[in-house]
Scaffold this motif. Sequence first.
Motif, mmCIF file in Angstrom:
data_model
loop_
_atom_site.group_PDB
_atom_site.id
_atom_site.type_symbol
_atom_site.label_atom_id
_atom_site.label_comp_id
_atom_site.label_asym_id
_atom_site.label_seq_id
_atom_site.Cartn_x
_atom_site.Cartn_y
_atom_site.Cartn_z
ATOM 1 N N ALA A 1 40.154 15.696 20.043
ATOM 2 C CA ALA A 1 40.534 16.641 19.008
ATOM 3 C C ALA A 1 39.259 17.081 18.296
ATOM 4 O O ALA A 1 38.269 16.338 18.278
ATOM 5 C CB ALA A 1 41.504 15.981 18.046
ATOM 6 N N PRO A 2 39.236 18.280 17.724
ATOM 7 C CA PRO A 2 38.001 18.793 17.120
ATOM 8 C C PRO A 2 37.288 17.825 16.175
ATOM 9 O O PRO A 2 36.073 17.776 16.136
ATOM 10 C CB PRO A 2 38.461 20.052 16.395
ATOM 11 N N GLY A 3 38.005 17.006 15.434
ATOM 12 C CA GLY A 3 37.377 16.087 14.494
ATOM 13 C C GLY A 3 37.031 14.731 15.066
ATOM 14 O O GLY A 3 36.398 13.913 14.399
ATOM 15 N N SER A 4 37.410 14.460 16.305
ATOM 16 C CA SER A 4 37.124 13.156 16.909
ATOM 17 C C SER A 4 35.666 13.103 17.358
ATOM 18 O O SER A 4 35.028 14.130 17.547
ATOM 19 C CB SER A 4 38.063 12.895 18.087
ATOM 20 N N PRO A 5 35.118 11.897 17.542
ATOM 21 C CA PRO A 5 33.723 11.796 18.006
ATOM 22 C C PRO A 5 33.553 12.464 19.374
ATOM 23 O O PRO A 5 34.421 12.375 20.229
ATOM 24 C CB PRO A 5 33.494 10.287 18.121
ATOM 25 N N CYS A 6 32.426 13.131 19.553
ATOM 26 C CA CYS A 6 32.170 13.806 20.824
ATOM 27 C C CYS A 6 31.924 12.763 21.915
ATOM 28 O O CYS A 6 31.161 11.812 21.709
ATOM 29 C CB CYS A 6 30.977 14.737 20.695
ATOM 30 N N PRO A 7 32.520 12.949 23.087
ATOM 31 C CA PRO A 7 32.295 12.009 24.191
ATOM 32 C C PRO A 7 30.840 11.892 24.631
ATOM 33 O O PRO A 7 30.444 10.880 25.193
ATOM 34 C CB PRO A 7 33.151 12.575 25.334
ATOM 35 N N CYS A 8 30.010 12.908 24.341
ATOM 36 C CA CYS A 8 28.621 12.884 24.808
ATOM 37 C C CYS A 8 27.784 11.816 24.129
ATOM 38 O O CYS A 8 26.699 11.493 24.597
ATOM 39 C CB CYS A 8 27.972 14.248 24.668
ATOM 40 N N GLY A 9 28.256 11.278 23.009
ATOM 41 C CA GLY A 9 27.577 10.173 22.361
ATOM 42 C C GLY A 9 26.549 10.524 21.311
ATOM 43 O O GLY A 9 25.873 9.637 20.795
ATOM 44 N N LEU A 10 26.427 11.783 20.935
ATOM 45 C CA LEU A 10 25.415 12.143 19.943
ATOM 46 C C LEU A 10 25.839 11.845 18.507
ATOM 47 O O LEU A 10 25.022 11.950 17.591
ATOM 48 C CB LEU A 10 25.029 13.619 20.072
ATOM 49 N N GLY A 11 27.096 11.512 18.278
ATOM 50 C CA GLY A 11 27.530 11.142 16.938
ATOM 51 C C GLY A 11 28.190 12.246 16.147
ATOM 52 O O GLY A 11 28.739 11.990 15.085
ATOM 53 N N THR B 1 19.345 23.550 26.215
ATOM 54 C CA THR B 1 18.501 22.752 27.101
ATOM 55 C C THR B 1 19.345 22.213 28.251
ATOM 56 O O THR B 1 20.579 22.170 28.171
ATOM 57 C CB THR B 1 17.878 21.552 26.353
ATOM 58 N N ALA B 2 18.661 21.756 29.280
ATOM 59 C CA ALA B 2 19.358 21.141 30.407
ATOM 60 C C ALA B 2 20.077 19.868 29.955
ATOM 61 O O ALA B 2 21.197 19.597 30.391
ATOM 62 C CB ALA B 2 18.369 20.827 31.537
ATOM 63 N N GLU B 3 19.454 19.094 29.065
ATOM 64 C CA GLU B 3 20.116 17.879 28.580
ATOM 65 C C GLU B 3 21.390 18.215 27.811
ATOM 66 O O GLU B 3 22.409 17.547 27.971
ATOM 67 C CB GLU B 3 19.191 17.055 27.689
ATOM 68 N N GLN B 4 21.350 19.240 26.990
ATOM 69 C CA GLN B 4 22.553 19.625 26.249
ATOM 70 C C GLN B 4 23.658 20.047 27.220
ATOM 71 O O GLN B 4 24.825 19.718 27.021
ATOM 72 C CB GLN B 4 22.242 20.744 25.257
ATOM 73 N N LEU B 5 23.289 20.751 28.287
ATOM 74 C CA LEU B 5 24.296 21.118 29.279
ATOM 75 C C LEU B 5 24.839 19.874 29.963
ATOM 76 O O LEU B 5 26.048 19.752 30.172
ATOM 77 C CB LEU B 5 23.735 22.092 30.321
ATOM 78 N N MET B 6 23.960 18.909 30.295
ATOM 79 C CA MET B 6 24.423 17.668 30.921
ATOM 80 C C MET B 6 25.424 16.960 30.014
ATOM 81 O O MET B 6 26.481 16.517 30.465
ATOM 82 C CB MET B 6 23.213 16.767 31.197
ATOM 83 N N ARG B 7 25.093 16.843 28.739
ATOM 84 C CA ARG B 7 25.995 16.187 27.795
ATOM 85 C C ARG B 7 27.332 16.924 27.711
ATOM 86 O O ARG B 7 28.396 16.307 27.687
ATOM 87 C CB ARG B 7 25.351 16.085 26.420
ATOM 88 N N SER B 8 27.284 18.245 27.681
ATOM 89 C CA SER B 8 28.531 19.023 27.581
ATOM 90 C C SER B 8 29.360 18.892 28.855
ATOM 91 O O SER B 8 30.591 18.893 28.798
ATOM 92 C CB SER B 8 28.239 20.487 27.266
ATOM 93 N N TRP C 1 36.251 8.765 31.623
ATOM 94 C CA TRP C 1 34.817 8.730 31.394
ATOM 95 C C TRP C 1 34.581 8.199 29.989
ATOM 96 O O TRP C 1 35.153 8.704 29.031
ATOM 97 C CB TRP C 1 34.221 10.120 31.598
ATOM 98 N N ARG C 2 33.721 7.174 29.857
ATOM 99 C CA ARG C 2 33.569 6.443 28.599
ATOM 100 C C ARG C 2 32.276 6.725 27.846
ATOM 101 O O ARG C 2 32.308 7.105 26.695
ATOM 102 C CB ARG C 2 33.686 4.938 28.852
ATOM 103 N N THR C 3 31.134 6.473 28.478
ATOM 104 C CA THR C 3 29.858 6.632 27.770
ATOM 105 C C THR C 3 28.810 7.259 28.671
ATOM 106 O O THR C 3 28.837 7.098 29.887
ATOM 107 C CB THR C 3 29.309 5.282 27.257
ATOM 108 N N LEU C 4 27.877 7.938 28.035
ATOM 109 C CA LEU C 4 26.783 8.598 28.732
ATOM 110 C C LEU C 4 25.466 8.083 28.177
ATOM 111 O O LEU C 4 25.281 8.023 26.956
ATOM 112 C CB LEU C 4 26.857 10.114 28.517
ATOM 113 N N THR C 5 24.555 7.730 29.080
ATOM 114 C CA THR C 5 23.201 7.346 28.699
ATOM 115 C C THR C 5 22.235 8.250 29.447
ATOM 116 O O THR C 5 22.271 8.307 30.683
ATOM 117 C CB THR C 5 22.905 5.872 29.071
#
Length: 143
Positions: free
Chosen positions: A17-27, A46-53, A87-91
């Motif tokens: 949901a829009p207010g829930s923490p983003c799955p990408c892990g940035l907080g 950036t390429a990293e931002q695309l990867m996270r998205s 999918w749980r966490t991204l590093t």
Amino acid sequence: MSKRRRPPSRPARAVAAPGSPCPCGLGASYGDCCGRLHRGDAQAATAEQLMRSRFSAFAVEDAAYLLRSWHPSTRPPAVGFGAGTRWRTLTIVRTSGGSPLHTEGTVEFRARYTEDGRPGELHEVSRFVRHGGAWVYLDGTVG
């Protein structure tokens, strides 16, 4: 270049949901982070931002965004999701290139998931390029 709003993707799962923490892990919240990219309100800088998205798109099962952010030369006709996969966490392990000034970039990452309750991990080195002014996923090597 004029900013064009992309067609909306199908609604994200309730866990994003829009207010829930983003799955990408940035907080940040999903709505303020990757949700902006999924909705077409912003493009990855950036390429990293695309990867996270893209990780977040897998987490919320947004196939339309995944296909839009895939290079046309390597894009599959469809993206499927395993019914028991979450999918749980991204590093992010490392990046090379992929800044707003580059046209190519590499992101090495580890994505943790559960499949039917069993933990797993995907380790990949992904290649990204600019296509039509936007970052897109080209391909990756699973390791």
